[in-house]
Write an enzyme that holds these catalytic residues in place. Structure first.
Site, PDB file in Angstrom:
ATOM      1  N   GLU A 195     -18.730  17.044  44.557  1.00 28.39           N
ATOM      2  CA  GLU A 195     -18.193  18.283  43.999  1.00 28.39           C
ATOM      3  C   GLU A 195     -18.200  18.287  42.482  1.00 28.39           C
ATOM      4  O   GLU A 195     -18.450  19.308  41.846  1.00 28.39           O
ATOM      5  CB  GLU A 195     -16.776  18.536  44.534  1.00 28.39           C
ATOM      6  CG  GLU A 195     -16.720  18.857  46.029  1.00 28.39           C
ATOM      7  CD  GLU A 195     -16.937  17.648  46.924  1.00 28.39           C
ATOM      8  OE1 GLU A 195     -16.909  16.504  46.412  1.00 28.39           O
ATOM      9  OE2 GLU A 195     -17.147  17.828  48.136  1.00 28.39           O
TER      10      GLU A 195
ATOM     11  N   GLN B 136     -16.546  23.479  49.525  1.00 26.00           N
ATOM     12  CA  GLN B 136     -16.490  23.746  50.965  1.00 26.00           C
ATOM     13  C   GLN B 136     -15.087  24.160  51.436  1.00 26.00           C
ATOM     14  O   GLN B 136     -14.947  25.038  52.260  1.00 26.00           O
ATOM     15  CB  GLN B 136     -17.003  22.539  51.739  1.00 26.00           C
ATOM     16  CG  GLN B 136     -17.440  22.896  53.135  1.00 26.00           C
ATOM     17  CD  GLN B 136     -18.437  21.888  53.683  1.00 26.00           C
ATOM     18  OE1 GLN B 136     -18.101  20.724  53.866  1.00 26.00           O
ATOM     19  NE2 GLN B 136     -19.659  22.319  53.930  1.00 26.00           N
ATOM     20  N   PHE B 137     -14.081  23.485  50.899  1.00 27.94           N
ATOM     21  CA  PHE B 137     -12.692  23.830  51.208  1.00 27.94           C
ATOM     22  C   PHE B 137     -11.849  23.594  49.959  1.00 27.94           C
ATOM     23  O   PHE B 137     -12.198  22.748  49.121  1.00 27.94           O
ATOM     24  CB  PHE B 137     -12.132  22.936  52.332  1.00 27.94           C
ATOM     25  CG  PHE B 137     -12.502  23.382  53.716  1.00 27.94           C
ATOM     26  CD1 PHE B 137     -11.689  24.249  54.433  1.00 27.94           C
ATOM     27  CD2 PHE B 137     -13.667  22.926  54.306  1.00 27.94           C
ATOM     28  CE1 PHE B 137     -12.035  24.647  55.719  1.00 27.94           C
ATOM     29  CE2 PHE B 137     -14.016  23.324  55.587  1.00 27.94           C
ATOM     30  CZ  PHE B 137     -13.199  24.187  56.299  1.00 27.94           C
TER      31      PHE B 137
ATOM     32  N   TYR C  45     -11.052  19.106  44.654  1.00 26.09           N
ATOM     33  CA  TYR C  45     -10.370  18.243  43.672  1.00 26.09           C
ATOM     34  C   TYR C  45     -11.295  17.263  42.948  1.00 26.09           C
ATOM     35  O   TYR C  45     -11.066  16.975  41.775  1.00 26.09           O
ATOM     36  CB  TYR C  45      -9.181  17.521  44.323  1.00 26.09           C
ATOM     37  CG  TYR C  45      -8.146  18.481  44.895  1.00 26.09           C
ATOM     38  CD1 TYR C  45      -7.822  19.664  44.227  1.00 26.09           C
ATOM     39  CD2 TYR C  45      -7.513  18.233  46.107  1.00 26.09           C
ATOM     40  CE1 TYR C  45      -6.902  20.555  44.758  1.00 26.09           C
ATOM     41  CE2 TYR C  45      -6.582  19.123  46.638  1.00 26.09           C
ATOM     42  CZ  TYR C  45      -6.287  20.285  45.959  1.00 26.09           C
ATOM     43  OH  TYR C  45      -5.382  21.170  46.472  1.00 26.09           O
ATOM     44  N   PRO C  46     -12.333  16.720  43.588  1.00 24.79           N
ATOM     45  CA  PRO C  46     -13.229  15.855  42.795  1.00 24.79           C
ATOM     46  C   PRO C  46     -13.845  16.586  41.600  1.00 24.79           C
ATOM     47  O   PRO C  46     -14.271  15.947  40.647  1.00 24.79           O
ATOM     48  CB  PRO C  46     -14.312  15.449  43.800  1.00 24.79           C
ATOM     49  CG  PRO C  46     -13.676  15.586  45.134  1.00 24.79           C
ATOM     50  CD  PRO C  46     -12.720  16.752  45.009  1.00 24.79           C
TER      51      PRO C  46
ATOM     52  N   HIS D 299      -7.376  21.090  54.664  1.00 27.15           N
ATOM     53  CA  HIS D 299      -8.160  22.308  54.853  1.00 27.15           C
ATOM     54  C   HIS D 299      -7.377  23.585  54.580  1.00 27.15           C
ATOM     55  O   HIS D 299      -7.849  24.663  54.909  1.00 27.15           O
ATOM     56  CB  HIS D 299      -8.724  22.368  56.279  1.00 27.15           C
ATOM     57  CG  HIS D 299      -9.779  21.354  56.555  1.00 27.15           C
ATOM     58  ND1 HIS D 299      -9.485  20.037  56.813  1.00 27.15           N
ATOM     59  CD2 HIS D 299     -11.137  21.449  56.582  1.00 27.15           C
ATOM     60  CE1 HIS D 299     -10.617  19.374  57.013  1.00 27.15           C
ATOM     61  NE2 HIS D 299     -11.630  20.210  56.877  1.00 27.15           N
TER      62      HIS D 299
END
Ligand SMILES: Cc1ncc(C[n+]2csc(CCOP(=O)(O)OP(=O)(O)O)c2C)c(N)n1
Ligand SMILES: [Mg+2]
Lengths: 328, 362
Positions: A62, A84-85, A90-91, A131
């Site tokens: 990410e 994606q979610f 967070y990365p 999620h």
């Protein structure tokens, strides 16, 4: 203008298509957004129709996705990337906070980053852990980002068009549980919704301020309250940053009472910020302290307990009941 | 999927490529030809200016004109070569230690030092010389370099991007993500690691157990090469080849330049707490400028001219940094967004008002 009945997911897909058709610098990338069309199918068919250069799958990274988007935006493209979610964005946080948000400022306006970070967010879909996060406060707390969230398919279409056309980076939060909501959508149009809240329902007794996934819950509460003889106004914030103080404060002044509804944990939240701003500006119009109906201050619960966490019609109505009606 | 498992062509040479030895003479069994004389003379001029610039900036910290300066004293060959192998349309992504490389691309050294002077963050226009702002969060600039390169490739432009990174920075996640993206996208990026053996106080052995940093390319399918970072001839050759290969569609390359940080991390650091003076002394003999000078044997008048040119740059830097510019508080709000939000306009007005009243009191 054409109209079509679309789900929010389809409206977002149409917005991407129309933007890609109009502007060859718009590129879409992320995890599984290629042939699969994304786990929520928002990018369905884009690779097939526009080719792999315009919509492509990336390695699972990410920070890399957002970092590469920064470079592409620096060099003439308008990247629209998908996380994606919510909890898997967070990365990318360092890239978002240290570069996406700051590039224009650190270069005195010389380097703009016209890019959109799309994030399916929030709960209410029975998702297992990681999620269902409502992560808006992290982004809203970072100067340099626009943070918006649509609550209707129509807004999803026009706000995504507007976000893609924006000269500034936009964190575009898509309420997952509303992906399948459906309505007549006006196509071919970009909105002026960034920075503009909208009144979703007129009412005279109290104002419910909500955004994203909480708007339909607020509207339902207003419906129930109406049957019980209380007239609730519902304001959809839509644009968390920039925040529309004008519309929202005018709404609260007109009723003199307010409840803020949001899924995110209430402590140090966007809901808290709204209460503070409105109180600072509307104190003398208020008949009661503004109440918050927010997520509990706990990590997002497992699916079988999520109904206890989420703002519900009952909790909203209880908060409304608490607005010191004896003083009116 | 076709995975041959054959990694030999990705492996770096057994020892760093060297063309001119520490004694200033060409090495006997060199693996590649020397760059031509004009290239090397151009490099010598840049090296002498680079050293002068490093030392001038260091002095300006002591005089309180710069907050701090991460010097590249001793690493100038890497910086000069990184800039010299690029064409005008290419991009450079520097770290905080790569001021000299940015200047090598044409950035005004005064603008290059704006960040450390404290007037603003990035002092130059990144589009003017295609030099990205100094990156301070380690390795975060590397994915940007890949993005710039990929965007150029999508448009069919022949841009190559030189992305700089320190040895310590190779441990960051963004280093790995950038290399992997570059390889998968076949982006025309040359990653140059200046391995100066330290990340502030931490030596390379605590950073990695890899045989060399150049070996890290193998895991991504990127060819790695190691080069003597104090031999400008080898750097120009290896980096020049990597740039040409990237431009021809050959994809990214990883180059590790073995050099040494001759001074403390910055002026604020005390290197005696973690390394011995003798270790530093050993590298004096490997100085990149002495080496090239011995090789080229320039005449006295030629050297005098080069020093005079360097002195002019130093003077320009001194003048620029000794000039106090009062940063405009209104700028604080001007570049957060394309258009200030209503909230920022409110805060700007409030601040202007505060300042006016303060001025009236004075
Ligand atoms: C993400 C991040 N973590 C920590 C730091 C603090 N820091 C600045 S320089 C540095 C050492 C980096 O060493 P290296 O990559 O070898 O580069 P060098 O300073 O030797 O040029 C550290 C830890 C930082 N700038 N960014
Ligand atoms: Mg180092």
């Amino acid at each position: 203008m054409t109209h079509e009945k679309l789900t929010m997911a389809q409206a977002l897909n149409r917005a991407l298509r129309d933007a890609m058709t109009e502007d060859p610098s718009v590129v879409v990338f992320g995890e599984d957004v290629g042939p699969l069309g994304g786990v929520f199918r928002i990018t369905d068919g884009l690779t097939a129709d526009f080719g792999e250069d315009r919509c492509f799958d990336t390695p699972l990274a990410e920070s890399g996705i957002v970092g590469v988007a920064v470079g592409m935006a620096m060099n003439g493209m308008r990247p629209v990337v998908e996380m994606q979610f919510d909890a898997f964005a967070y990365p990318a946080f360092e890239q978002i906070v240290s570069h996406v948000a700051k590039m224009r400022n650190r270069t005195r306006g010389r380097v703009a980053l016209p890019m959109v970070i799309r994030i399916p967010y929030a709960g209410g879909i029975g998702g297992v852990e990681h999620h269902c996060d409502s992560s808006e406060a992290y982004y809203a707390h970072t100067p340099g980002l626009h943070v918006v969230t649509p609550s209707t398919p129509g807004d999803a279409y026009s706000m995504l068009r507007e976000a893609i056309a924006s000269p500034d980076p936009v964190v575009f939060l898509e309420p997952k549980k509303l992906y399948w909501s459906k309505e007549e959508v006006e196509l071919g149009r970009s909105s002026a919704a960034i920075g503009r809240a909208v009144i979703r329902r007129e009412g005279t007794d109290a104002t419910i301020i909500a955004y994203g996934p909480s708007v339909p819950v607020a509207l339902e509460a207003a419906e129930v309250a109406d049957r019980e003889g209380r007239s609730l106004q519902v304001v959809d914030v839509r644009s968390i940053v920039p925040f529309d103080d004008e519309t929202i404060c005018a709404a609260v002044r007109s009723t003199g009472r307010a409840v803020v509804v949001a899924e995110a944990a209430g402590f140090a939240s966007v809901a808290s910020e709204i209460v503070a701003r409105v109180t600072e500006r509307c104190f003398h119009s208020l008949a009661a302290p503004i109440r918050r109906v927010a997520g509990l201050d706990i990590p997002y619960p497992p699916p079988k307990l999520e109904h206890l966490y989420l703002p519900s019609v009952d909790r909203i109505l209880d908060a409304v009941d608490d607005l010191q009606w004896e003083n009116s | 999927m076709d995975m041959t498992g054959d990694a030999d062509h990705l492996l770096p040479s057994d020892s760093p490529v060297t063309l001119i030895g520490t004694d200033g003479h060409p090495v006997a069994d060199a693996s590649r030809p020397l760059p031509d004389d004009a290239e090397l003379r151009r490099a010598l001029a840049s090296l002498i200016t680079a050293r002068r610039l490093n030392d001038q900036a260091y002095a300006l910290v002591r005089q309180g004109r710069l907050a701090v300066y991460p010097s590249s004293h001793g690493q100038e060959a890497c910086q000069v070569a990184a800039a010299q192998v690029l064409d005008d349309g290419d991009w450079l992504f520097p770290t905080y230690r790569d001021t000299v490389a940015a200047v090598g691309r044409g950035v005004d050294p005064v603008e290059a030092l704006t960040l450390l002077k404290g007037d603003w963050h990035c002092g130059w226009d990144p589009y003017e010389h295609k030099v990205a702002p100094h990156a301070t969060p380690l390795a975060t600039q590397l994915p940007h370099a890949v993005g710039v390169a990929h965007a150029a490739r999508l448009r069919g432009e022949s841009t190559v991007v030189m992305a700089l990174c320190g040895d310590g920075g190779t441990s960051e996640g963004d280093f790995h993500e950038a290399l992997n993206f570059a390889a998968v996208l076949r982006a025309p990026v040359v990653f140059l690691i200046q391995n100066n053996e330290y990340a502030i106080s931490v030596p390379l052995a605590r950073q990695t157990a890899a045989p060399s940093l150049a070996h890290k390319g193998v895991g991504y399918g990127i060819p790695g090469e190691r080069v003597d970072g104090n031999d400008i001839a080898a750097l120009l050759s290896v980096l020049g080849e990597a740039v040409a290969r990237a431009r021809d569609g050959g994809g990214p390359q990883l180059v590790e330049a073995h050099t040494y940080r001759m001074q403390a991390h910055t002026n604020a650091d005390d290197a005696t707490r973690y390394r011995a003076d003798a270790d530093v002394e050993a590298w004096v003999a490997r100085d990149p400028i002495t080496r090239l000078k011995t090789f080229l044997a320039p005449g006295d008048s030629e050297m005098a001219a080069l020093h005079e040119q360097a002195e002019k740059v130093a003077e320009h830097v001194r003048d620029g940094l000794n000039r106090d510019v009062e940063p405009d508080p209104a700028d604080l709000f001007a570049h957060v967004y394309a258009e200030p939000t209503p909230q920022l306009r409110e805060q700007a007005a409030q601040l202007a008002d505060d300042q006016m009243r303060e001025g009236a009191l004075r």
